[in-house]
Write a protein that holds these residues in place. Sequence first.
Motif, PDB file in Angstrom:
ATOM      1  N   ILE A  60      38.137  35.180  31.993  1.00  0.00           N
ATOM      2  CA  ILE A  60      39.141  34.926  33.033  1.00  0.00           C
ATOM      3  C   ILE A  60      40.184  36.037  33.062  1.00  0.00           C
ATOM      4  CG2 ILE A  60      41.018  33.379  33.739  1.00  0.00           C
ATOM      5  CD1 ILE A  60      39.205  31.049  32.801  1.00  0.00           C
ATOM      6  N   ASN A  61      40.631  36.490  31.914  1.00  0.00           N
ATOM      7  CA  ASN A  61      41.594  37.585  31.865  1.00  0.00           C
ATOM      8  C   ASN A  61      41.030  38.830  32.549  1.00  0.00           C
ATOM      9  OD1 ASN A  61      44.107  38.770  30.951  1.00  0.00           O
ATOM     10  ND2 ASN A  61      42.876  39.876  29.461  1.00  0.00           N
ATOM     11  N   ALA A  62      39.778  39.142  32.266  1.00  0.00           N
ATOM     12  CA  ALA A  62      39.141  40.314  32.888  1.00  0.00           C
ATOM     13  C   ALA A  62      38.966  40.124  34.393  1.00  0.00           C
ATOM     14  CB  ALA A  62      37.798  40.587  32.216  1.00  0.00           C
ATOM     15  N   LEU A  63      38.608  38.920  34.819  1.00  0.00           N
ATOM     16  CA  LEU A  63      38.441  38.656  36.253  1.00  0.00           C
ATOM     17  C   LEU A  63      39.754  38.875  37.004  1.00  0.00           C
ATOM     18  CD1 LEU A  63      36.221  35.437  36.030  1.00  0.00           C
ATOM     19  CD2 LEU A  63      35.474  37.681  36.858  1.00  0.00           C
ATOM     20  N   PHE A  64      40.856  38.357  36.451  1.00  0.00           N
ATOM     21  CA  PHE A  64      42.164  38.568  37.070  1.00  0.00           C
ATOM     22  C   PHE A  64      42.525  40.045  37.100  1.00  0.00           C
ATOM     23  CE2 PHE A  64      43.434  34.047  36.049  1.00  0.00           C
ATOM     24  CZ  PHE A  64      43.541  33.664  37.372  1.00  0.00           C
ATOM     25  N   THR A  65      42.335  40.723  35.988  1.00  0.00           N
ATOM     26  CA  THR A  65      42.696  42.129  35.889  1.00  0.00           C
ATOM     27  C   THR A  65      41.890  42.983  36.867  1.00  0.00           C
ATOM     28  OG1 THR A  65      43.297  41.809  33.571  1.00  0.00           O
ATOM     29  CG2 THR A  65      42.949  44.078  34.284  1.00  0.00           C
ATOM     30  N   ALA A  66      40.637  42.600  37.090  1.00  0.00           N
ATOM     31  CA  ALA A  66      39.777  43.333  38.025  1.00  0.00           C
ATOM     32  C   ALA A  66      40.127  43.049  39.483  1.00  0.00           C
ATOM     33  CB  ALA A  66      38.313  43.000  37.764  1.00  0.00           C
TER      34      ALA A  66
END
Length: 120
Positions: free
Chosen positions: A86-92
């Motif tokens: 989820i952190n990576a999805l938001f950051t992307a």
Amino acid sequence: MITSKWFKEEEFKRCSPSCSLQHMQQSSIDMLDKSRDMAGVPFVLSSAFRSSEWDRKKGRTGTGAHTSGHAIDIKCTDNAMRWKIINALFTAGFKRIGIAKTYIHADNSPVHTQEVIWMY
């Protein structure tokens, strides 16, 4: 031709329903690839493109982000893994996230409400 750094055609064939990488939007795949790079963990896809007809047969509207090739579901049952994904999805740049017990939904649909998180 839609291309991906991390995801191969076979992975889309294993989704439910089976689909093709070519059904997806390149912008969604680019964001998914970027997310996978940042998370540093494998993403196992459980759902991607769905036809409007298939969606309606399942009792849905037939107009969801999956039907335009903007959405993917990633299998996930571990809380630490869920954070990384989820952190990576938001950051992307994904601004639409759904969280279920066994998967995470992410999409970049330009026509649906933005900056939302929901639970299944």
